[in-house]
Scaffold this active site. Structure first.
Site, PDB file in Angstrom:
ATOM      1  N   LYS A  97       0.837  -1.212   0.000  1.00 50.90           N
ATOM      2  CA  LYS A  97       0.000   0.000   0.000  1.00 50.90           C
ATOM      3  C   LYS A  97       0.874   1.265   0.000  1.00 50.90           C
ATOM      4  O   LYS A  97       0.630   2.184  -0.775  1.00 50.90           O
ATOM      5  CB  LYS A  97      -0.958  -0.006   1.214  1.00 50.90           C
ATOM      6  CG  LYS A  97      -1.967  -1.160   1.151  1.00 50.90           C
ATOM      7  CD  LYS A  97      -3.018  -1.072   2.224  1.00 50.90           C
ATOM      8  CE  LYS A  97      -2.630  -1.690   3.527  1.00 50.90           C
ATOM      9  NZ  LYS A  97      -2.432  -3.145   3.548  1.00 50.90           N
ATOM     10  N   THR A  98       1.886   1.285   0.853  1.00 50.19           N
ATOM     11  CA  THR A  98       2.766   2.461   0.888  1.00 50.19           C
ATOM     12  C   THR A  98       3.534   2.576  -0.429  1.00 50.19           C
ATOM     13  O   THR A  98       3.628   3.667  -1.013  1.00 50.19           O
ATOM     14  CB  THR A  98       3.784   2.338   2.051  1.00 50.19           C
ATOM     15  OG1 THR A  98       3.091   1.926   3.222  1.00 50.19           O
ATOM     16  CG2 THR A  98       4.488   3.650   2.306  1.00 50.19           C
ATOM     17  N   ASP A 142      -1.533   6.012   6.960  1.00 53.92           N
ATOM     18  CA  ASP A 142      -1.595   4.566   7.196  1.00 53.92           C
ATOM     19  C   ASP A 142      -2.526   4.287   8.378  1.00 53.92           C
ATOM     20  O   ASP A 142      -2.731   5.166   9.228  1.00 53.92           O
ATOM     21  CB  ASP A 142      -0.179   4.063   7.503  1.00 53.92           C
ATOM     22  CG  ASP A 142      -0.017   2.587   7.179  1.00 53.92           C
ATOM     23  OD1 ASP A 142      -0.968   1.986   6.640  1.00 53.92           O
ATOM     24  OD2 ASP A 142       1.060   2.042   7.456  1.00 53.92           O
ATOM     25  N   THR A 191      -5.999  -2.046   7.022  1.00 56.88           N
ATOM     26  CA  THR A 191      -6.171  -3.499   6.973  1.00 56.88           C
ATOM     27  C   THR A 191      -7.605  -3.854   7.359  1.00 56.88           C
ATOM     28  O   THR A 191      -8.012  -4.991   7.262  1.00 56.88           O
ATOM     29  CB  THR A 191      -5.210  -4.176   7.980  1.00 56.88           C
ATOM     30  OG1 THR A 191      -5.363  -3.524   9.239  1.00 56.88           O
ATOM     31  CG2 THR A 191      -3.769  -4.082   7.531  1.00 56.88           C
ATOM     32  N   ARG A 250       6.478  -8.364   1.264  1.00 55.33           N
ATOM     33  CA  ARG A 250       7.338  -7.961   2.392  1.00 55.33           C
ATOM     34  C   ARG A 250       7.952  -9.199   3.049  1.00 55.33           C
ATOM     35  O   ARG A 250       9.116  -9.195   3.432  1.00 55.33           O
ATOM     36  CB  ARG A 250       6.529  -7.149   3.415  1.00 55.33           C
ATOM     37  CG  ARG A 250       7.367  -6.708   4.607  1.00 55.33           C
ATOM     38  CD  ARG A 250       6.583  -5.851   5.578  1.00 55.33           C
ATOM     39  NE  ARG A 250       6.202  -4.582   4.971  1.00 55.33           N
ATOM     40  CZ  ARG A 250       5.142  -3.872   5.341  1.00 55.33           C
ATOM     41  NH1 ARG A 250       4.353  -4.309   6.308  1.00 55.33           N
ATOM     42  NH2 ARG A 250       4.856  -2.727   4.758  1.00 55.33           N
TER      43      ARG A 250
END
Ligand code: ADE
Length: 367
Positions: A97-98, A142, A191, A250
């Protein structure tokens, strides 16, 4: 009653008590950090991603549907010489997302300020950020589901009319002043999209979900990262890491780095499938990407609750894990791979979970 088949590699929940003190032999437990957690737990995690993040939509692997939609939105906004519509990105942690937000800013040729809801405690935290924005800039927030009420209410006119309503003074003599803001784009990431209030959710023109990645996409990501890190790896070595990465870039990149450490210590030049297998077994990440806690959650459900249905709080109490962590960190992937089901009566371990953990005695349950 579930019976565990005897196998040298499979421990039951009772046997799998958390290792203590110096007896710990897994790297993961020793560092106190979960290797297969996708949470960006620290600044260190964020920093370690900086050099390997894709810089453009072209470089970004996976999320085909999302990229298609964003390409249209970018082209349309650029054609009209306008800022991009506010965008809400949701999905499990670690899916990019980032990264996607930074790419959007770069494709639009604007700056992107990054913050998170817990850092926006006082009204002046968000007002400070908003007044510092330039025309077209992006503001990435976030964990946006964790905004407090006051901050959220300051965002409504800012998002809708590019206006900041600030209150000056206190009590009866207080006054409200409106400050106009440049046209900016808010990118919210969460999330837990269901935890967003509807007034906030409704102010996003684009609401998009990020999905877990396919193994071939993760393999390509591992190969790309290995190249950036100057690490030699075979296609099947990369595939082995990808398979155990819970559909999450990640985690794939983190596992690659740990396997690279292992190869270096063992003086092995190229990571191949055998080395990847051995290293990942040492790190206690199994063939499906499950770690010790995932297996504890499932085996506790099977052994102590006959496979379920069992409530989240009961699982938390029996495993000693925090219920929110189980729900937000462990469950999404167990649900995704079909090892766990959520029913109105509680969580249920599936036949696949029994099979993976080597239990006999699965009793199909109808709900
Ligand atoms: N590194 C992390 N996520 C990635 C992605 N989606 N594409 C390319 N490299 C990545």
């Amino acid at each position: 009653m579930a019976i565990k088949r005897s196998s040298p590699n499979s421990k039951s929940a009772a046997q799998a008590k958390k290792p203590e003190g110096k007896k710990v032999d897994s790297f993961q437990a020793e560092s106190g950090k979960r290797l297969v957690s996708a949470n960006a737990e620290s600044k260190e995690t964020e920093r370690s991603e900086v050099g390997i993040r894709p810089q453009s939509l072209e470089e970004y692997i996976g999320q085909k549907e999302l990229k298609k939609i964003l390409k249209i939105a970018i082209a349309a906004a650029q054609g009209r010489k306008e800022s991009l519509d506010h965008l809400l990105l949701y999905g499990p942690p670690g899916l990019g997302k980032t990264t996607m937000s930074l790419i959007l800013a770069s494709e639009m040729g604007v700056n992107c300020k990054i913050t998170s809801a817990p850092a926006l405690e006082r009204p002046r935290d968000i007002t400070g950020l908003l007044v510092g924005l330039k025309e077209g800039d992006m503001l990435f927030v976030d964990e946006i589901h964790r905004l407090n009420r006051m901050t959220e209410e300051l965002l409504y006119p800012a998002m809708e009319d590019y206006r900041l309503d600030v209150t000056i003074g206190k009590g009866q003599s207080s006054k409200t002043r409106s400050i106009s803001l440049p046209k900016f784009t808010l990118i919210g990431a969460t999330t837990k999209v269901g935890s967003l209030s509807s007034p906030l959710r409704d102010r996003f023109g684009l609401v998009q979900r990020l999905r877990f990645y396919e193994t071939d996409e993760l393999t390509t990501i591992v190969l790309r990262t290995a190249k950036i890190l100057n690490t030699k790896i075979t296609e099947t070595g990369a595939q082995e890491i990808a398979c155990r990465s819970r559909g999450t870039p990640r985690i794939a990149n983190r596992l690659l780095k740990r396997v690279r450490d292992y190869a270096q210590v063992e003086k092995v030049d190229t990571i191949d499938v055998e080395l990847a297998n051995i290293a990942l077994d040492v790190f206690d990440v199994d063939k499906k990407g499950l770690d010790w806690t995932d297996r504890l959650v499932l085996s506790t459900m099977i052994e102590q609750f006959n496979g379920g249905p069992v409530g989240l709080e009961a699982i938390a109490a029996a495993t000693g894990e925090d219920s929110r962590t189980i729900e937000e960190v462990y469950e999404p992937y167990l649900l995704q791979i079909g090892y766990l089901n959520r029913t109105h009566r509680g969580r249920v371990a599936t036949a696949l979970a029994y099979e993976h953990l080597d239990y006999e005695g699965y009793q199909g349950k109808l709900f």
